[in-house]
Design a protein around this motif. Structure first.
Motif, PDB file in Angstrom:
ATOM      1  N   PRO A 121       0.852  -1.193   0.000  1.00 25.91           N
ATOM      2  CA  PRO A 121       0.000   0.000   0.000  1.00 25.91           C
ATOM      3  C   PRO A 121       0.890   1.246   0.000  1.00 25.91           C
ATOM      4  CG  PRO A 121       0.056  -0.978   2.198  1.00 25.91           C
ATOM      5  CD  PRO A 121       0.933  -1.817   1.332  1.00 25.91           C
ATOM      6  N   ILE A 122       0.936   1.958  -1.092  1.00 29.42           N
ATOM      7  CA  ILE A 122       1.918   3.046  -1.223  1.00 29.42           C
ATOM      8  C   ILE A 122       1.313   4.436  -1.061  1.00 29.42           C
ATOM      9  CG2 ILE A 122       3.426   1.645  -2.668  1.00 29.42           C
ATOM     10  CD1 ILE A 122       2.479   3.306  -5.073  1.00 29.42           C
ATOM     11  N   PHE A 123      -0.029   4.534  -0.946  1.00 32.24           N
ATOM     12  CA  PHE A 123      -0.674   5.825  -0.719  1.00 32.24           C
ATOM     13  C   PHE A 123      -1.362   5.823   0.644  1.00 32.24           C
ATOM     14  CE2 PHE A 123      -1.727   5.264  -5.465  1.00 32.24           C
ATOM     15  CZ  PHE A 123      -0.467   5.680  -5.851  1.00 32.24           C
ATOM     16  N   ASN A 124      -1.651   7.026   1.141  1.00 33.29           N
ATOM     17  CA  ASN A 124      -2.488   7.172   2.328  1.00 33.29           C
ATOM     18  C   ASN A 124      -3.906   6.740   1.957  1.00 33.29           C
ATOM     19  OD1 ASN A 124      -4.304   8.194   4.270  1.00 33.29           O
ATOM     20  ND2 ASN A 124      -2.944   9.877   4.788  1.00 33.29           N
ATOM     21  N   PRO A 125      -4.467   5.705   2.593  1.00 32.85           N
ATOM     22  CA  PRO A 125      -5.771   5.179   2.171  1.00 32.85           C
ATOM     23  C   PRO A 125      -6.921   6.152   2.331  1.00 32.85           C
ATOM     24  CG  PRO A 125      -5.098   4.194   4.259  1.00 32.85           C
ATOM     25  CD  PRO A 125      -3.914   4.963   3.752  1.00 32.85           C
ATOM     26  N   SER A 126      -6.810   7.107   3.243  1.00 29.66           N
ATOM     27  CA  SER A 126      -7.867   8.096   3.398  1.00 29.66           C
ATOM     28  C   SER A 126      -7.870   9.090   2.246  1.00 29.66           C
ATOM     29  CB  SER A 126      -7.709   8.849   4.723  1.00 29.66           C
ATOM     30  OG  SER A 126      -7.871   7.972   5.815  1.00 29.66           O
ATOM     31  N   VAL A 127      -6.707   9.276   1.635  1.00 25.18           N
ATOM     32  CA  VAL A 127      -6.591  10.184   0.490  1.00 25.18           C
ATOM     33  C   VAL A 127      -6.881   9.441  -0.801  1.00 25.18           C
ATOM     34  CG1 VAL A 127      -5.028  11.698  -0.800  1.00 25.18           C
ATOM     35  CG2 VAL A 127      -4.908  11.609   1.702  1.00 25.18           C
ATOM     36  N   SER A 128      -6.307   8.247  -0.927  1.00 26.12           N
ATOM     37  CA  SER A 128      -6.447   7.455  -2.147  1.00 26.12           C
ATOM     38  C   SER A 128      -6.769   6.008  -1.766  1.00 26.12           C
ATOM     39  CB  SER A 128      -5.156   7.518  -2.964  1.00 26.12           C
ATOM     40  OG  SER A 128      -5.266   6.761  -4.149  1.00 26.12           O
ATOM     41  N   PRO A 129      -8.042   5.639  -1.760  1.00 29.39           N
ATOM     42  CA  PRO A 129      -8.438   4.310  -1.277  1.00 29.39           C
ATOM     43  C   PRO A 129      -7.839   3.153  -2.074  1.00 29.39           C
ATOM     44  CG  PRO A 129     -10.330   5.772  -1.378  1.00 29.39           C
ATOM     45  CD  PRO A 129      -9.211   6.491  -2.056  1.00 29.39           C
ATOM     46  N   ARG A 130      -7.721   3.294  -3.391  1.00 29.11           N
ATOM     47  CA  ARG A 130      -7.090   2.232  -4.195  1.00 29.11           C
ATOM     48  C   ARG A 130      -5.584   2.453  -4.117  1.00 29.11           C
ATOM     49  NH1 ARG A 130     -11.547   1.725  -3.908  1.00 29.11           N
ATOM     50  NH2 ARG A 130     -10.743   0.279  -2.372  1.00 29.11           N
ATOM     51  N   ASN A 131      -4.985   1.972  -3.044  1.00 23.43           N
ATOM     52  CA  ASN A 131      -3.608   2.367  -2.740  1.00 23.43           C
ATOM     53  C   ASN A 131      -2.597   1.236  -2.819  1.00 23.43           C
ATOM     54  OD1 ASN A 131      -4.285   0.919  -0.401  1.00 23.43           O
ATOM     55  ND2 ASN A 131      -3.228   2.334   0.966  1.00 23.43           N
ATOM     56  N   VAL A 132      -3.000   0.071  -3.332  1.00 23.08           N
ATOM     57  CA  VAL A 132      -2.101  -1.080  -3.342  1.00 23.08           C
ATOM     58  C   VAL A 132      -1.399  -1.205  -4.694  1.00 23.08           C
ATOM     59  CG1 VAL A 132      -1.937  -3.592  -3.114  1.00 23.08           C
ATOM     60  CG2 VAL A 132      -3.508  -2.295  -1.648  1.00 23.08           C
ATOM     61  N   ALA A 133      -0.083  -1.243  -4.643  1.00 23.29           N
ATOM     62  CA  ALA A 133       0.730  -1.402  -5.849  1.00 23.29           C
ATOM     63  C   ALA A 133       1.239  -2.824  -5.942  1.00 23.29           C
ATOM     64  CB  ALA A 133       1.900  -0.428  -5.840  1.00 23.29           C
ATOM     65  N   LEU A 134       1.163  -3.386  -7.129  1.00 23.42           N
ATOM     66  CA  LEU A 134       1.765  -4.686  -7.414  1.00 23.42           C
ATOM     67  C   LEU A 134       3.083  -4.403  -8.127  1.00 23.42           C
ATOM     68  CD1 LEU A 134       0.879  -7.620  -6.975  1.00 23.42           C
ATOM     69  CD2 LEU A 134       0.020  -7.641  -9.311  1.00 23.42           C
ATOM     70  N   ILE A 135       4.166  -4.827  -7.511  1.00 23.85           N
ATOM     71  CA  ILE A 135       5.521  -4.496  -7.989  1.00 23.85           C
ATOM     72  C   ILE A 135       6.244  -5.803  -8.296  1.00 23.85           C
ATOM     73  CG2 ILE A 135       7.682  -3.330  -7.432  1.00 23.85           C
ATOM     74  CD1 ILE A 135       5.966  -1.772  -5.292  1.00 23.85           C
ATOM     75  N   ALA A 136       6.651  -5.984  -9.547  1.00 26.18           N
ATOM     76  CA  ALA A 136       7.288  -7.245  -9.937  1.00 26.18           C
ATOM     77  C   ALA A 136       8.500  -6.988 -10.824  1.00 26.18           C
ATOM     78  CB  ALA A 136       6.295  -8.152 -10.655  1.00 26.18           C
ATOM     79  N   LYS A 137       9.505  -7.843 -10.681  1.00 30.07           N
ATOM     80  CA  LYS A 137      10.717  -7.781 -11.487  1.00 30.07           C
ATOM     81  C   LYS A 137      11.057  -9.182 -11.974  1.00 30.07           C
ATOM     82  CE  LYS A 137      13.037  -6.163  -8.033  1.00 30.07           C
ATOM     83  NZ  LYS A 137      14.147  -5.634  -7.181  1.00 30.07           N
ATOM     84  N   LYS A 138      11.607  -9.264 -13.161  1.00 30.10           N
ATOM     85  CA  LYS A 138      12.096 -10.541 -13.662  1.00 30.10           C
ATOM     86  C   LYS A 138      13.494 -10.777 -13.098  1.00 30.10           C
ATOM     87  CE  LYS A 138       9.308 -10.611 -17.825  1.00 30.10           C
ATOM     88  NZ  LYS A 138       9.224 -10.325 -19.262  1.00 30.10           N
ATOM     89  N   VAL A 139      13.696 -11.976 -12.590  1.00 30.16           N
ATOM     90  CA  VAL A 139      14.972 -12.303 -11.968  1.00 30.16           C
ATOM     91  C   VAL A 139      15.891 -12.886 -13.027  1.00 30.16           C
ATOM     92  CG1 VAL A 139      16.103 -13.677 -10.203  1.00 30.16           C
ATOM     93  CG2 VAL A 139      13.814 -12.757  -9.782  1.00 30.16           C
TER      94      VAL A 139
END
Length: 509
Positions: A491-509
């Motif tokens: 969750p990269i945003f303040n949920p009270s400001v931006s409710p859809r706050n979850v980021a999916l972060i992926a890298k190829k190894v």
């Protein structure tokens, strides 16, 4: 099960979490498979435990709006407390993560007033945080090139270009957005050119994002675009690539994940999804391989089908409800009651409209905004007058009649309901209003209106759980690829400001 602090370390842990959610929500399909507009026509309260409703119908408004955030009282029935606490325990934590600890090389740049022109405070908050994460991930995978999908007016693209010095291609389906992005970037570039000239980097070129108008409907289409060498009369910048999207709607977020896996040049993805109600869902058709939910083998094997109402519920925000002021909360429940009663009007007088799932928009909220910004005497100014005259500013939801103002209160609400219905009929182009017994329908509805608040709060409690299920499905989809992909959810945003706050972060190894 013991829930992890943020993301799950492997597919097995994620699948366990998903299984616990599915087992929990199945008995409550009468909540998530319904819609509050049908509260009266389908008598939805009858499916709810009577003890729950009897308990909550007399509770203060402040308590009701906190229930979706896990609020309980000791005196409540144990089954009700278990429902609420289990929902909270199974929901993904939404408190903004300290991603400076998670990404040690993160550099968060505070944005100046030139580049934030036109941004709301919400958008500025989102872009400051997301751009910092993208900048960090880009360093990790050694890329200078970002593809911004669903770029809108180019706010994120321009911050990544001007402040983080990344080469960005902004892709959006709207040609209008593309023109705005390009024109805005040219204006901002003058400021950065002047700033660069004054610094010791006077000879350094200021990059602007390239804009492309394209509706990305599938991974194959996006792959074709990424491999096309002449975009907008400019060569595609150097590879590898990082794919990103801020609140990419519906299936676009899932298309990004599939493209990340299918295109070897895309080395990383940073995606924040949105609009789960617009996701396509598996239905046994031939194109199910490209549906938006479910995408993981694990969730597909469960046979779970959510449906539009539950995916819409997953878009709601417990954090915003919790921070609502009492007046706004009362407005919210009043609108739900009026909308449910309006559905009775449609079912009796215009049954043909029910086959097309009538949508009347957020007319109450729009009217409130207009009333707040002008001196018009509309719907909500009438509501406020009614409250002042009948003492409706305190107490519970759709406050019960009292000895001094009961009839006046009923008459006021009856008038408001008629105005609400007329607005809705106008939106649906239903102009034949003569002969409709608005007063009679409201008289039928009013005894049950006080149950709207408790019902809505209980149903809303499942919103964060359903969103968690959709997000974990995407996480599992990437984890099912094995050790070739490193993925986390934050969750990269303040949920009270931006409710859809979850980021999916992926890298190829």
């Amino acid at each position: 099960m013991e829930k992890k602090a943020y993301s799950c370390g492997n597919a097995g842990e994620t699948l366990e979490w998903i299984g616990a959610i599915i087992d929990f929500i199945k008995p409550y399909s009468f909540f998530w498979d319904s819609h509050v507009v049908h509260f009266l026509t389908h008598r939805l309260w009858e499916a709810v435990d009577n003890e729950w409703l009897d308990t909550l119908r007399n509770e203060p408004l402040d308590y009701l709006i906190q229930i979706p955030s896990g609020f309980v009282q000791d005196r409540w029935p144990s089954s009700l407390k278990k429902f609420i606490t289990t929902s909270t325990a199974l929901s993904f934590p939404r408190e903004q993560a300290d991603f400076n600890k998670i990404f040690p090389n993160t550099q968060t740049i505070l944005l100046n007033n030139v580049i934030t022109q036109g941004m709301s405070q919400k958008k500025r908050h989102e872009i400051e945080a997301l751009a910092a994460v993208i900048g960090s991930v880009a360093k990790d995978v050694d890329t200078n090139t970002v593809i911004d999908l669903g770029a809108g007016q180019g706010y994120l693209s321009q911050v990544l270009s001007f402040e983080y010095h990344l080469s960005v291609i902004a892709i959006d389906a709207s040609d209008h957005h593309g023109r705005i992005t390009h024109a805005r970037a040219q204006r901002i570039k003058k400021h950065y050119d002047a700033r660069m000239h004054k610094s010791s980097l006077g000879g350094r070129e200021v990059m602007t994002p390239k804009t492309v108008t394209c509706s990305v409907l599938s991974p194959d289409m996006l792959n074709t675009l990424l491999n096309f060498k002449d975009i907008d009369e400019c060569c595609l910048p150097s590879k590898p690539l990082l794919l990103t999207g801020l609140h990419a709607c519906g299936d676009l977020s899932v298309t990004m994940l599939r493209t990340f896996l299918a295109n070897e040049e895309v080395k990383a993805i940073v995606s924040v999804g949105c609009c789960y109600n617009l996701l396509s869902e598996e239905s046994g058709m031939d194109n199910d391989a490209l549906c938006g939910f479910p995408v993981s083998k694990g969730v597909k094997s469960s046979g779970l089908h959510l449906g539009r109402s539950s995916r819409d519920l997953a878009c709601q925000s417990a954090d915003r409800w919790r921070s609502m002021e009492k007046d706004a909360s009362l407005h919210n429940f009043e609108l739900h009651a009026f909308r449910a009663a309006f559905q009775v009007v449609l079912s009796r007088y215009f049954p043909e409209t029910l086959t097309i799932i009538p949508t009347i928009g957020r007319q109450g909220k729009a009217l409130r905004r207009r009333q707040q910004s002008s001196s018009m005497h509309g719907y909500f100014s009438t509501v406020n007058c009614c409250r002042a005259e009948t003492g409706l500013t305190t107490g519970g939801v759709l406050c019960k009649s009292n000895s001094t103002g009961g009839k006046a209160e009923h008459d006021d609400r009856c008038l408001l309901f008629e105005k609400f219905s007329q607005c809705g009929m106008h939106r649906l182009n239903l102009n034949q209003m003569h002969g409709i017994d608005f007063a009679g329908i409201w008289k039928e509805a009013e005894p049950f209106a006080e149950l709207i608040g408790p019902y809505w709060s209980l149903r809303a409690t499942l919103g964060p759980v359903l969103e968690t299920l959709i997000l974990l499905d995407r996480l599992l989809f990437l984890q099912e690829q094995g050790d070739s992909v490193e993925v986390k959810m934050l969750p990269i945003f303040n949920p009270s400001v931006s409710p859809r706050n979850v980021a999916l972060i992926a890298k190829k190894v």
